[in-house]
Design an enzyme around this catalytic site. Structure first.
Site, PDB file in Angstrom:
ATOM      1  N   ARG A  82       0.724  -1.146  -0.036  1.00 44.58           N
ATOM      2  CA  ARG A  82      -0.074  -0.125  -0.061  1.00 44.58           C
ATOM      3  C   ARG A  82       1.023   1.194  -0.067  1.00 44.58           C
ATOM      4  O   ARG A  82       1.809   1.196   0.804  1.00 44.58           O
ATOM      5  CB  ARG A  82      -0.865  -0.078   1.409  1.00 44.58           C
ATOM      6  CG  ARG A  82      -2.052  -0.992   1.118  1.00 44.58           C
ATOM      7  CD  ARG A  82      -3.066  -1.137   2.607  1.00 44.58           C
ATOM      8  NE  ARG A  82      -4.109  -1.986   2.086  1.00 44.58           N
ATOM      9  CZ  ARG A  82      -3.903  -3.226   2.368  1.00 44.58           C
ATOM     10  NH1 ARG A  82      -2.863  -4.038   2.570  1.00 44.58           N
ATOM     11  NH2 ARG A  82      -5.053  -4.054   2.329  1.00 44.58           N
ATOM     12  N   HIS A 103      -0.789  -2.592  -4.368  1.00 44.88           N
ATOM     13  CA  HIS A 103      -0.369  -3.554  -5.558  1.00 44.88           C
ATOM     14  C   HIS A 103      -0.273  -3.182  -6.847  1.00 44.88           C
ATOM     15  O   HIS A 103      -0.685  -3.575  -7.790  1.00 44.88           O
ATOM     16  CB  HIS A 103      -1.018  -4.946  -5.195  1.00 44.88           C
ATOM     17  CG  HIS A 103      -1.053  -5.685  -4.147  1.00 44.88           C
ATOM     18  ND1 HIS A 103       0.443  -5.369  -3.451  1.00 44.88           N
ATOM     19  CD2 HIS A 103      -1.619  -6.663  -3.417  1.00 44.88           C
ATOM     20  CE1 HIS A 103       0.156  -6.202  -2.266  1.00 44.88           C
ATOM     21  NE2 HIS A 103      -0.916  -6.887  -2.336  1.00 44.88           N
ATOM     22  N   HIS A 177       3.365 -12.918  -5.379  1.00 48.66           N
ATOM     23  CA  HIS A 177       2.382 -13.047  -4.596  1.00 48.66           C
ATOM     24  C   HIS A 177       1.645 -14.394  -4.521  1.00 48.66           C
ATOM     25  O   HIS A 177       0.485 -14.540  -4.374  1.00 48.66           O
ATOM     26  CB  HIS A 177       1.173 -11.994  -4.823  1.00 48.66           C
ATOM     27  CG  HIS A 177       0.495 -11.496  -3.741  1.00 48.66           C
ATOM     28  ND1 HIS A 177      -0.681 -12.063  -3.447  1.00 48.66           N
ATOM     29  CD2 HIS A 177       0.595 -10.292  -2.878  1.00 48.66           C
ATOM     30  CE1 HIS A 177      -1.135 -11.412  -2.318  1.00 48.66           C
ATOM     31  NE2 HIS A 177      -0.336 -10.442  -2.206  1.00 48.66           N
ATOM     32  N   GLN A 277       7.050  -9.004   3.106  1.00 50.10           N
ATOM     33  CA  GLN A 277       5.702  -8.924   3.628  1.00 50.10           C
ATOM     34  C   GLN A 277       5.200 -10.120   4.097  1.00 50.10           C
ATOM     35  O   GLN A 277       4.804 -10.950   3.145  1.00 50.10           O
ATOM     36  CB  GLN A 277       4.734  -8.111   2.583  1.00 50.10           C
ATOM     37  CG  GLN A 277       3.251  -7.813   3.161  1.00 50.10           C
ATOM     38  CD  GLN A 277       3.361  -6.397   3.959  1.00 50.10           C
ATOM     39  OE1 GLN A 277       4.164  -5.716   4.124  1.00 50.10           O
ATOM     40  NE2 GLN A 277       2.178  -6.193   4.632  1.00 50.10           N
ATOM     41  N   GLU A 301       6.217 -12.093   0.832  1.00 53.43           N
ATOM     42  CA  GLU A 301       6.346 -11.225  -0.363  1.00 53.43           C
ATOM     43  C   GLU A 301       7.780 -10.287  -0.392  1.00 53.43           C
ATOM     44  O   GLU A 301       7.685  -9.426   0.381  1.00 53.43           O
ATOM     45  CB  GLU A 301       5.148 -10.202  -0.527  1.00 53.43           C
ATOM     46  CG  GLU A 301       3.834 -10.973  -0.432  1.00 53.43           C
ATOM     47  CD  GLU A 301       2.656  -9.948  -0.294  1.00 53.43           C
ATOM     48  OE1 GLU A 301       2.490  -8.851  -0.851  1.00 53.43           O
ATOM     49  OE2 GLU A 301       1.787 -10.232   0.727  1.00 53.43           O
TER      50      GLU A 301
END
Length: 338
Positions: A82, A103, A177, A277, A301
């Protein structure tokens, strides 16, 4: 055959999407990649007792990927995670998560049609995909050319190498992802998976999941995965599950290790990115077109610091003309040993 390229389906505008399957000729380990979003659709692990097991969440049809809201298996760009969309004076990014840019925006790299440049056969099969992102795409400036190579590099591992170049200064912060579930059962909760992260800090976030700018120590928090720990051990203390960025310790050869006692499958992730992430699929129950159960898949991620475009204290993600952005990640599978 080590490399198989076939038609996976046609988009609603009639563009054909191919699937490339890479198989190691000796182990049977295989990876499927779609040209739509350069998505990792499947990672089939040849389990010695249970046979081939898909270790990531997948859809059966291309139409499901077109409707997908969970970025299943997609490459994310230009910027992962984000970003406050309109906070930077030079970049007015598209809003697709309230006032934030998530994304890569409304289409981004994960909803774009990549094209196969080359397939490499042999003992270490691979594929090279490319994408052009035009000036102004999702509010970013500069024409950006991107290439992604996926290649087997051992009987039970593969690597991804993403490179990009731009003709104007622009932020680039790509990630991968896939949603991992090492049980091979897409309905099984991943809270009993065990995780180790080479990270002693994490980024706290606002209620909108934007990093606050702080970098906090994991000591005494549910974010401490420096030792192998069941994911569900302290997940209730996070206020809704994990969806946090964890900077990787400099020099760490392995950024993350994940294992399932149910399947005995072990995954190691190494990367040249500054952090990972860690997301426990908290919103999968609301995903479209298929409503998975919550937390039946988790994401690791690798990418640079999120919202770094607007946070001067974070390492820069700006790429200048003449520079080459490089993202390397390697996934290594094994049967876990206690």
């Amino acid at each position: 055959m080590p490399v198989i390229k076939d038609t996976f389906g046609y988009l609603q505008d009639d563009r054909r999407v191919d699937r490339i399957t890479l198989s190691h000729p000796r182990s049977g380990f295989s990876v499927e990649i779609l040209e739509y979003g350069a998505r990792i659709r499947a990672i089939h692990f040849p389990h010695p007792r249970q046979g081939p097991m898909n270790t990531v969440l997948s859809y059966a049809s291309l139409r499901e990927y077109e409707l997908d809201t969970a970025a299943l298996g997609a490459i994310i760009g230009r910027c992962a995670n984000r970003t406050v969309a309109r906070a930077h004076p030079e970049f007015q990014l598209s809003c697709n998560d309230g006032k934030n840019h998530l994304h890569g925006g409304l289409i981004g790299f994960g909803r774009s049609l990549w094209r196969t440049v080359a397939c490499v056969d042999g003992d270490l099969p691979g594929v090279l995909l490319k994408l052009h992102s035009p000036d102004g795409d999702e509010g970013y400036r500069g024409n950006v050319s991107v290439q992604m190579e996926v290649r087997m590099d051992s009987p039970l591992s593969f690597r991804t190498v993403v490179t990009a170049a731009t003709d104007r200064a622009t932020p680039l912060n790509l990630t991968l992802h896939p949603y991992f579930n090492l049980t091979g059962d897409p309905d099984a909760c991943i809270e009993d998976h065990e995780l180790r992260l080479a990270s002693s800090t994490y980024l706290p976030v606002s209620p909108e999941q934007i990093p606050t700018g702080e970098i906090l120590a994991v000591d005494g928090t549910p974010f401490d995965f420096r030792r192998r720990t069941p994911i569900g051990a302290r997940i209730h203390e996070t206020g809704g599950g994990y969806d946090h960025y964890c900077p990787i310790l400099p020099g760490a050869a392995i950024a993350a290790e994940l294992s399932s006692r149910r399947s005995d499958i072990h995954l190691s992730v190494s990367t040249n990115q500054k952090g990972i992430q860690f997301y426990t699929g908290n919103s999968l129950a609301d995903a479209m077109p298929r409503r998975f159960r919550a937390r039946v898949g988790l994401c690791l991620e690798p990418h640079g610091f999120p919202n770094a475009l607007n946070e001067p204290s974070f390492p820069s993600i700006m790429v200048q003309p003449g520079e080459t952005y490089r993202h390397h990640t390697r996934y290594t599978f094994a049967v876990a040993e206690d």
